[in-house]
Scaffold this motif. Sequence first.
Motif, short mmCIF file in Angstrom:
data_model
loop_
_atom_site.label_atom_id
_atom_site.label_comp_id
_atom_site.label_asym_id
_atom_site.label_seq_id
_atom_site.Cartn_x
_atom_site.Cartn_y
_atom_site.Cartn_z
N PHE A 140 9.08 42.09 -11.17
CA PHE A 140 9.14 41.44 -9.85
C PHE A 140 10.43 41.87 -9.16
O PHE A 140 11.50 41.86 -9.78
CB PHE A 140 9.23 39.93 -10.02
N TYR A 160 3.36 38.22 -16.63
CA TYR A 160 2.75 38.80 -15.43
C TYR A 160 1.22 38.76 -15.55
O TYR A 160 0.51 38.49 -14.59
CB TYR A 160 3.24 40.24 -15.24
N TYR A 163 0.15 35.30 -15.01
CA TYR A 163 0.20 35.03 -13.56
C TYR A 163 -1.07 35.57 -12.87
O TYR A 163 -1.68 34.89 -12.04
CB TYR A 163 1.48 35.66 -13.00
N LEU A 167 -3.95 33.47 -10.93
CA LEU A 167 -4.32 33.80 -9.54
C LEU A 167 -5.85 33.92 -9.41
O LEU A 167 -6.45 33.37 -8.48
CB LEU A 167 -3.65 35.12 -9.11
N SER A 263 -0.46 40.61 -4.48
CA SER A 263 -0.83 39.25 -4.86
C SER A 263 0.04 38.20 -4.16
O SER A 263 -0.44 37.12 -3.83
CB SER A 263 -0.77 39.08 -6.37
N LYS A 264 1.34 38.53 -3.90
CA LYS A 264 2.19 37.54 -3.23
C LYS A 264 1.73 37.33 -1.79
O LYS A 264 1.71 36.21 -1.29
CB LYS A 264 3.66 38.00 -3.26
N THR A 265 1.33 38.43 -1.13
CA THR A 265 0.84 38.32 0.25
C THR A 265 -0.46 37.51 0.27
O THR A 265 -0.65 36.68 1.16
CB THR A 265 0.63 39.73 0.86
N GLY A 267 -1.17 35.17 -1.72
CA GLY A 267 -0.71 33.77 -1.88
C GLY A 267 -0.38 33.16 -0.53
O GLY A 267 -0.70 32.00 -0.27
N LEU A 268 0.22 33.95 0.37
CA LEU A 268 0.56 33.44 1.70
C LEU A 268 -0.71 33.18 2.52
O LEU A 268 -0.82 32.18 3.22
CB LEU A 268 1.46 34.43 2.45
N ARG A 385 5.93 38.36 6.12
CA ARG A 385 5.74 39.67 5.48
C ARG A 385 6.44 40.78 6.27
O ARG A 385 6.93 41.73 5.68
CB ARG A 385 4.23 39.94 5.38
N TYR A 393 14.08 41.25 1.36
CA TYR A 393 13.98 42.49 0.58
C TYR A 393 14.60 43.63 1.38
O TYR A 393 14.66 43.57 2.61
CB TYR A 393 12.51 42.81 0.27
#
Length: 395
Positions: A140, A160, A163, A167, A263-265, A267-268, A385, A393
């Motif tokens: 990550f 991971y 995770y 998901l 996957s994080k996007t 999540g949003l 994002r 980032y």
Amino acid sequence: MWSFILLFVLSLIAYFVTDNLIPRVGKLCINAGLYGVDLCKTNKNKIPEGTGVVSGCLCLVTNFLFIPIIFGSGLMDTQQFPHNEFAELLAGLLCICCMLLLGFADDVLDLRWRYKVLLPTIATLPLLVVYYVNFNSTTFLVPIPLRHWFGVSIDIGWLYYFYMTVLAVFSSNAINILAGINGLEVGQSVVIALSIILFNVIELGSDQYKAHSFSLHIMIPYLATTLALLKHNWYPSKVFVGDTFCYYSGMTFAVVAILGHFSKTLGLFLLPQIINCVYSVPQLLHIFPCPRHRLPKYSAETDLLYASRTIITKKDMKNSTKFVLNFLTAFHLIDKIEDDECITVNNLTLINFFLIKLGPKSELKLTSTLLLFQVLCSSMAFLIRYPMASYFYDA
Ligand code: UD1
Ligand code: MG
């Protein structure tokens, strides 16, 4: 470019075939006893259940037909054939196919909750194996404000994979529990699919373009067939989509996000589903009583929907129930009516929460409001994002 034009044409055909097949399959479902009654209407007509199987199958068929188009050039030259990309696509389609089967089994057999969690976990295994063989990246990137403590990146190893499983299980079930009013299951899926497609198109210019074009190959037929389903499921619903559609949709989103590395996007984009799931926890864990249906209550006199309620008897109230009740009351998150013997509270769903905060609404207005909230969450996701990403980032 040519492959995308062909994908559009195939998806357009899939749209019309799905649109045409749904009423016919709907009649077959009624004949087979697979139907439900609309709980938010006065009439008690039989409405076919599980018609998501039509859009799901057509989406898969479009993807199968598309395989020779994407991998056609590789077939001519077997030395250069991209075996890893092919395995990725097949594993993804296998997971989606499994969830379609599980959803249909649930519509026919009404499975228990433990199977709804266990079966997606098993269905995710092929995906995890392909991820392990092709990428096995379990690192990550740490957001800039936290790098002082954790460094630039953290390798979380097998966590991971845990995770990714969570998901897949979460997104398979998340749409199914934000459901119960006409057009909501399919409407939210269309908004999420459009958000994923827009994100993929933006990212086609990045060095991750392969992962995003993989996602587009699955998402474009998905969107086309889902739009055809929405036409029949929109208020007043002529068909119900069933758990078939909810599970298959959730797994499709998880597959493209895991293999597309976003996957994080995702999540949003799934923020309303996450809020609904967290809010539902006291009922899902039976800290509060959980009735078979938590969808809003319809009043024929006013033609409006009101928050549905559950009854907690004071006599045998556990400490955990008292604690959660006090917590939710302190933060004004529930509507509570109390007498000497019992307390009634609204069922803990986002749909009921909107009703207690905004007042009773017609079914159409309630669906539209919830979909607007989904659109707002997607817009916020794009804001986080892109414009705000440089705070977290390295751009
Ligand atoms: C989930 C929810 C449940 C909710 C139900 C509605 C949890 C834990 N479970 O259960 O609270 O009531 O979805 O789908 O949150 N229906 C309508 N109008 C619609 C859609 C569905 O009246 O627009 C009714 C019909 O009677 C239909 C039934 O809901 O037959 C389908 O319910 P089902 O999908 O079997 O419920 P679950 O997924 O188990
Ligand atoms: Mg359901």
